[in-house]
Write a protein that holds these residues in place. Structure first.
Motif, PDB file in Angstrom:
ATOM      1  N   TYR A   1     -11.685  -3.833   1.128  1.00 21.00           N
ATOM      2  CA  TYR A   1     -11.890  -3.470   2.529  1.00 21.00           C
ATOM      3  C   TYR A   1     -12.605  -2.128   2.671  1.00 21.00           C
TER       4      TYR A   1
ATOM      5  N   LYS B   1       0.836  -1.217   0.000  1.00 21.58           N
ATOM      6  CA  LYS B   1       0.000   0.000   0.000  1.00 21.58           C
ATOM      7  C   LYS B   1       0.864   1.258   0.000  1.00 21.58           C
TER       8      LYS B   1
ATOM      9  N   ILE C   1      -7.897  -1.713  -1.436  1.00 21.87           N
ATOM     10  CA  ILE C   1      -8.587  -0.453  -1.139  1.00 21.87           C
ATOM     11  C   ILE C   1     -10.077  -0.540  -1.458  1.00 21.87           C
TER      12      ILE C   1
ATOM     13  N   ILE D   1     -11.963   0.798   1.829  1.00 18.17           N
ATOM     14  CA  ILE D   1     -11.195   1.988   2.178  1.00 18.17           C
ATOM     15  C   ILE D   1     -11.586   3.133   1.254  1.00 18.17           C
ATOM     16  N   HIS D   2     -11.802   2.781  -0.006  1.00 14.27           N
ATOM     17  CA  HIS D   2     -12.275   3.733  -1.009  1.00 14.27           C
ATOM     18  C   HIS D   2     -13.304   3.024  -1.885  1.00 14.27           C
TER      19      HIS D   2
ATOM     20  N   LYS E   1      -3.933   4.250  -2.044  1.00 11.52           N
ATOM     21  CA  LYS E   1      -4.834   5.401  -2.078  1.00 11.52           C
ATOM     22  C   LYS E   1      -4.962   5.885  -3.515  1.00 11.52           C
TER      23      LYS E   1
END
Length: 214
Positions: free
Chosen positions: A188, A137, A185, A190-191, A164
């Motif tokens: 999970y 990541k 990402i 995250i985005h 990201k």
């Protein structure tokens, strides 16, 4: 060496309306035919292509170049060999080695030369994964991606290291990759995919996003 399940491919094809690529255990024309006839749009081949490179040409001639994705897993090798494409980073010299069997086994093959050969044999695109960056990541391997993009005439998908949306922006800007792959990402949450696409649009990057592979 596990066979991709035809039933799984068929079920996925029945519930989505976007193109998808299937890889894993593809070694022959029969493997590829089973995947494509059950609804996949493209077939990905990695170890099978290293073991039998001519299968790339056979797939291209039978199904069309646009259906053939050659996946390449690459890792830095600091055992310097003069017949390899050498690079330097943080004062250390290295070359990029192709790995097979899910990144578990080195081949001694230079990734730049293998990418060129795959292109010449009929690959429609390259899915390039950096083993060094995968799961970190910490951003994509821009050096590796840039070198492959500059070495071939077909689209290159950057994979490994996305943490990201700005990591995507960076690899598009600095390597001229054609597309990016991201997994954790999205998995999970995250985005979200739409949010990432909006972010890239704001950054004025025209691109495709691939949410992992099947």
């Amino acid at each position: 060496q596990r066979k991709t399940l035809k039933e799984l491919v068929r079920k996925v094809a029945s519930v989505i309306d976007i193109p998808f690529t299937v890889g894993g255990g593809v070694k022959s024309l029969e493997d590829a035919r089973n995947i494509l006839l059950n609804g996949a749009d493209k077939v990905g081949i990695n170890t099978g292509a290293i073991k039998n490179p001519i299968v790339i040409t056979e797939l291209m001639e039978l199904f069309g170049r646009q259906c053939v994705v050659v996946a390449i897993d690459a890792k830095r090798n600091y055992d310097i060999q003069n017949d390899k494409n050498l690079f330097s980073e943080n004062g250390k010299k290295f070359w990029f080695e192709v790995f097979i069997f899910g990144g578990k086994q080195g081949t001694g093959i230079d990734v730049i030369e293998w990418a060129k050969k795959a292109d010449e044999l009929g690959a429609g695109e390259i899915l390039l994964t950096s083993i060094d960056k995968d799961g970190t990541k910490d951003g994509y391997d821009i050096l590796l991606t840039r070198e492959i993009v500059n070495s071939v005439s077909i689209p290159v998908i950057a994979s490994g290291g996305c943490g990201k949306p700005d990591d995507m922006v960076d690899v598009f800007k600095e390597s001229n990759a054609d597309a990016v792959l991201a997994a954790s990402i999205f998995h999970y949450q995250i985005h979200g995919v739409n949010g990432v696409k909006m972010h890239l649009k704001e950054k004025k990057n025209s691109c495709k996003i691939i949410n992992n592979t099947l």
